[in-house]
Design a protein around this motif. Structure first.
Motif, PDB file in Angstrom:
ATOM      1  N   ARG A 101      38.384  19.707  47.768  1.00 36.67           N
ATOM      2  CA  ARG A 101      38.192  18.926  48.994  1.00 36.67           C
ATOM      3  C   ARG A 101      36.765  18.413  49.141  1.00 36.67           C
ATOM      4  NH1 ARG A 101      37.393  22.857  54.222  1.00 36.67           N
ATOM      5  NH2 ARG A 101      36.944  20.822  55.123  1.00 36.67           N
ATOM      6  N   PHE A 102      35.838  19.007  48.376  1.00 34.96           N
ATOM      7  CA  PHE A 102      34.442  18.590  48.449  1.00 34.96           C
ATOM      8  C   PHE A 102      34.008  17.754  47.240  1.00 34.96           C
ATOM      9  CE2 PHE A 102      34.161  22.585  51.102  1.00 34.96           C
ATOM     10  CZ  PHE A 102      34.095  21.906  52.308  1.00 34.96           C
TER      11      PHE A 102
ATOM     12  N   ASP B 179      24.237  25.163  38.490  1.00 35.68           N
ATOM     13  CA  ASP B 179      25.688  24.962  38.476  1.00 35.68           C
ATOM     14  C   ASP B 179      26.222  25.088  39.897  1.00 35.68           C
ATOM     15  OD1 ASP B 179      26.214  24.564  35.708  1.00 35.68           O
ATOM     16  OD2 ASP B 179      25.873  26.696  35.360  1.00 35.68           O
ATOM     17  N   LEU B 180      26.979  24.083  40.332  1.00 33.64           N
ATOM     18  CA  LEU B 180      27.541  24.081  41.679  1.00 33.64           C
ATOM     19  C   LEU B 180      29.054  23.956  41.572  1.00 33.64           C
ATOM     20  CD1 LEU B 180      26.484  24.103  44.655  1.00 33.64           C
ATOM     21  CD2 LEU B 180      26.860  21.638  44.662  1.00 33.64           C
TER      22      LEU B 180
ATOM     23  N   HIS C 289      31.014  21.430  39.163  1.00 30.00           N
ATOM     24  CA  HIS C 289      32.258  21.956  38.600  1.00 30.00           C
ATOM     25  C   HIS C 289      33.260  22.070  39.744  1.00 30.00           C
ATOM     26  CE1 HIS C 289      29.840  23.163  35.082  1.00 30.00           C
ATOM     27  NE2 HIS C 289      28.956  23.593  35.972  1.00 30.00           N
ATOM     28  N   ILE C 290      34.499  21.757  39.493  1.00 28.92           N
ATOM     29  CA  ILE C 290      35.549  21.884  40.509  1.00 28.92           C
ATOM     30  C   ILE C 290      36.351  23.155  40.219  1.00 28.92           C
ATOM     31  CG2 ILE C 290      37.547  20.788  41.592  1.00 28.92           C
ATOM     32  CD1 ILE C 290      34.889  19.278  41.961  1.00 28.92           C
TER      33      ILE C 290
ATOM     34  N   ILE D 252      31.933  27.377  48.203  1.00 30.07           N
ATOM     35  CA  ILE D 252      31.054  26.749  47.224  1.00 30.07           C
ATOM     36  C   ILE D 252      30.165  27.825  46.616  1.00 30.07           C
ATOM     37  CG2 ILE D 252      29.212  25.035  46.906  1.00 30.07           C
ATOM     38  CD1 ILE D 252      31.294  24.757  49.991  1.00 30.07           C
ATOM     39  N   ARG D 253      29.922  27.713  45.313  1.00 32.45           N
ATOM     40  CA  ARG D 253      29.036  28.695  44.668  1.00 32.45           C
ATOM     41  C   ARG D 253      27.978  27.984  43.844  1.00 32.45           C
ATOM     42  NH1 ARG D 253      31.669  33.755  42.021  1.00 32.45           N
ATOM     43  NH2 ARG D 253      31.323  34.464  44.170  1.00 32.45           N
TER      44      ARG D 253
END
Length: 334
Positions: free
Chosen positions: A166-167, A160-161, A183-184, A190-191
């Protein structure tokens, strides 16, 4: 990037000179130095002064020399080994975080060789978390989790990112979407989350500050400035959204083309005074005789980008001219 090319034979020395000629014309190459023989002393004494070592010699020579001096995959420079017959370029060390894999592709392209890359994620058409951090200039906060994240990706699992809006451009990156469930979220970092206990299996990436410095002729149109910014970013394989700010000198603060480009880019335009540039010294800057003659300072685009990127910043794109506009790009190393 800063390249060191080292050789041990006359044929290797000639190949090194050929490489240098090409690399010096690459705007992403800030420095390239050639060394011949005295391999052990040269590499041992200067190892961390360069981003990438290109060794034109037997692999075993470099393995024996670097073994006592390598310390961390987060800090060690990339090391490539090039066959003297120009058939192969081996990514030997720091393939992901140090950029060795992408450097091997670059050097292979320069000499017409085949890059040899052995990292599992790359072989499976995936993007490791450390490769992602290297490509987009993210700082890794829990490096002890890199191995676990990359192992899951290499074994066809998905991590999961969580991305700031913005990315979102990463949603269209095929290697990223093969490796991560996107996921936003509303946070600024970022995680990457692994299955398991919360917090213990979360790796955070913090974006380093990236600034494009601008210089231009008087009366340049906004479209020209915007085109120059986009063209400069293409050299780095970065999208516009990865920039944090634009910067220019106070003499250009009312230049409509620069103002229009900042507005179109939806980026803040930060102003640097002539006095700030005059007092600024940095090893990455290349003085311009024309700018020195007209404004009394060493340059515009390079120093303003470095100043606004922050302390300990470095150039990742040296000043490059595009039809009346000069662009340089710097990143913070903190």
């Amino acid at each position: 990037m800063r390249f060191a090319i080292i050789s041990v034979t006359k044929e290797g020395q000639k190949l090194a000179s050929d490489m240098e000629l090409v690399l010096r014309n690459d705007p992403t190459v800030i420095k390239v130095d050639l060394f011949h023989k005295n391999v052990k002393d040269t590499v041992s004494n200067l190892f961390n002064d360069y981003d990438c070592w290109v060794a034109i010699m037997a692999t075993g020579i470099m393995v024996r020399i670097i073994c006592p001096i390598i310390k961390s995959k987060l800090k060690d420079p990339a090391v490539l080994v090039v066959a003297e017959n120009k058939k192969h370029v081996i990514s030997l060390l720091s393939g992901h975080m140090g950029g060795g894999n992408k450097f091997s592709i670059k050097i292979a392209g320069v000499i017409g060789a085949v890059p040899v890359i052995t990292t599992a994620t790359d072989l499976n058409g995936k993007m490791g978390i450390d490769a992602l951090a290297n490509q987009y200039w993210f700082d890794v906060k829990q490096p002890q989790l890199i191995k676990a994240v990359n192992q899951l990706i290499a074994e066809n699992g998905k991590v999961d990112l969580h991305l700031p809006s913005r990315f979102r451009f990463l949603e269209n990156h095929p290697l990223v979407t093969r490796s991560y469930c996107i996921h936003i979220w509303e946070k600024s970092f970022i995680r990457a989350s692994l299955p398991g206990k919360e917090f213990e299996n979360e790796l955070d990436l913090y974006p380093k500050r990236i600034v494009a410095g601008l210089g231009s002729k008087k009366g340049v149109a906004g479209e020209q400035v915007f085109f120059a910014i986009r063209s400069a970013l293409q050299h780095l394989h970065l999208p516009l959204e990865r920039l944090d700010a634009l910067a220019t000198v106070d003499l250009k603060k009312d230049e409509e083309g620069i103002i229009d480009a900042a507005s179109k880019s939806d980026l803040p335009l930060e102003i640097v005074t002539l006095n700030e540039i005059s007092d600024f010294k940095h090893v990455d800057c290349t003085p311009s005789k024309l700018v020195q003659r007209e404004f009394g300072v060493q340059g515009v685009s390079e120093p303003v980008s470095l100043i606004r990127a922050g302390e300990s910043s470095r150039l990742i794109l040296k000043k490059t001219a595009y039809n009346g506009v000069t662009v340089a790009i710097a990143v913070s190393t903190n």
